[in-house]
Design a protein around this motif. Structure first.
Motif, mmCIF file in Angstrom:
data_model
loop_
_atom_site.group_PDB
_atom_site.id
_atom_site.type_symbol
_atom_site.label_atom_id
_atom_site.label_comp_id
_atom_site.label_asym_id
_atom_site.label_seq_id
_atom_site.Cartn_x
_atom_site.Cartn_y
_atom_site.Cartn_z
ATOM 1 N N PHE A 194 5.706 2.987 4.735
ATOM 2 C CA PHE A 194 4.623 2.622 3.821
ATOM 3 C C PHE A 194 4.611 1.118 3.577
ATOM 4 O O PHE A 194 3.561 0.473 3.594
ATOM 5 C CB PHE A 194 4.795 3.378 2.488
ATOM 6 C CG PHE A 194 3.676 3.183 1.537
ATOM 7 C CD1 PHE A 194 2.574 4.029 1.547
ATOM 8 C CD2 PHE A 194 3.696 2.152 0.600
ATOM 9 C CE1 PHE A 194 1.524 3.851 0.662
ATOM 10 C CE2 PHE A 194 2.652 1.959 -0.280
ATOM 11 C CZ PHE A 194 1.559 2.814 -0.250
ATOM 12 N N THR A 195 5.791 0.546 3.382
ATOM 13 C CA THR A 195 5.914 -0.885 3.087
ATOM 14 C C THR A 195 5.519 -1.757 4.278
ATOM 15 O O THR A 195 5.111 -2.895 4.097
ATOM 16 C CB THR A 195 7.349 -1.196 2.612
ATOM 17 O OG1 THR A 195 7.626 -0.379 1.466
ATOM 18 C CG2 THR A 195 7.510 -2.642 2.215
ATOM 19 N N LYS A 196 5.606 -1.221 5.480
ATOM 20 C CA LYS A 196 5.160 -1.983 6.651
ATOM 21 C C LYS A 196 3.648 -2.219 6.599
ATOM 22 O O LYS A 196 3.161 -3.268 7.012
ATOM 23 C CB LYS A 196 5.534 -1.251 7.941
ATOM 24 C CG LYS A 196 7.017 -1.268 8.225
ATOM 25 C CD LYS A 196 7.344 -0.448 9.452
ATOM 26 C CE LYS A 196 8.853 -0.383 9.661
ATOM 27 N NZ LYS A 196 9.197 0.524 10.776
ATOM 28 N N THR A 197 2.912 -1.247 6.084
ATOM 29 C CA THR A 197 1.458 -1.382 5.962
ATOM 30 C C THR A 197 1.074 -2.084 4.664
ATOM 31 O O THR A 197 0.125 -2.867 4.637
ATOM 32 C CB THR A 197 0.784 0.003 6.028
ATOM 33 O OG1 THR A 197 1.156 0.631 7.260
ATOM 34 C CG2 THR A 197 -0.724 -0.107 5.951
ATOM 35 N N TYR A 198 1.809 -1.799 3.588
ATOM 36 C CA TYR A 198 1.536 -2.381 2.272
ATOM 37 C C TYR A 198 2.776 -3.140 1.805
ATOM 38 O O TYR A 198 3.577 -2.638 1.021
ATOM 39 C CB TYR A 198 1.171 -1.281 1.260
ATOM 40 C CG TYR A 198 -0.005 -0.449 1.704
ATOM 41 C CD1 TYR A 198 -1.302 -0.929 1.546
ATOM 42 C CD2 TYR A 198 0.172 0.800 2.283
ATOM 43 C CE1 TYR A 198 -2.386 -0.178 1.961
ATOM 44 C CE2 TYR A 198 -0.913 1.556 2.703
ATOM 45 C CZ TYR A 198 -2.176 1.067 2.544
ATOM 46 O OH TYR A 198 -3.255 1.813 2.955
ATOM 47 N N PRO A 199 2.951 -4.375 2.293
ATOM 48 C CA PRO A 199 4.181 -5.111 1.997
ATOM 49 C C PRO A 199 4.371 -5.479 0.528
ATOM 50 O O PRO A 199 5.498 -5.725 0.102
ATOM 51 C CB PRO A 199 4.068 -6.360 2.877
ATOM 52 C CG PRO A 199 2.639 -6.462 3.273
ATOM 53 C CD PRO A 199 2.057 -5.097 3.199
#
Length: 131
Positions: free
Chosen positions: A27-32
Motif C-alpha cells: 500500500f505504501t508503495k502506491t501511497y507513500p
C-alpha cells in the motif's frame, strides 16, 4: 495523484497483526504519505523492516469485563485519545480504521474538523464474539 494522498491507518494493536505487514508495505508503495498509528507495536516482521511508517500513540489495553478463563473475554479496547492531535497534525485525506474502537469513533467525530474520509476496515471476528 496517488503520491499526494495522505493516508492514516489506525490499529489499536498490531501485536498479532503480522499478516498486515505485506499489505501495508505494498500500500505504501502506491501511497507513500502513509502513517500507521497503533497503541501496541511489537516491531516489523522479518523482511518488512522500515517498509512503512509506524507511530505508537499511547498504550493499548484490553479491559476484560468478564475475567473469562475460557474463550474470548468480553470487554473493550482502551486506546489513547491523543490520536486526535496526531491526526489533526498529519492532516490525512483518508483514514482506514480497524474495527470498532474509540479511535474509529474519534475519527468520525472529528471528520468535520479534519475534512478526511473514514473507511472502517472490518476483517472478521470469532464465533464467540458474534453470538
Amino acid at each position: 495523484m496517488a503520491a499526494d494522498l495522505r493516508v492514516a491507518w489506525l490499529f489499536p494493536s498490531l501485536r498479532l497483526g503480522n499478516y498486515w505487514h505485506p499489505v501495508l508495505s505494498e500500500f505504501t508503495k502506491t501511497y507513500p504519505q502513509t502513517i500507521v498509528y497503533t497503541g501496541d507495536w511489537p516491531g516489523f516482521s522479518p523482511g518488512f523492516e522500515g517498509a512503512f511508517t509506524v507511530e505508537t500513540v499511547g498504550r493499548m489495553q484490553f479491559m476484560d469485563l468478564t475475567q473469562s478463563k475460557t474463550g474470548y473475554g468480553q470487554g473493550f479496547i482502551k486506546v489513547s485519545p491523543a490520536i486526535v492531535g496526531r491526526l489533526l497534525r498529519f492532516k490525512p485525506d483518508v483514514i482506514f480504521t480497524s474495527g470498532f474502537c474509540l479511535w474509529s469513533i474519534l475519527s468520525l467525530l472529528f471528520k468535520p474538523v479534519g475534512g478526511w474520509r473514514v473507511v472502517i476496515v472490518y476483517d472478521g471476528s470469532s464465533p464467540g464474539v458474534d453470538y
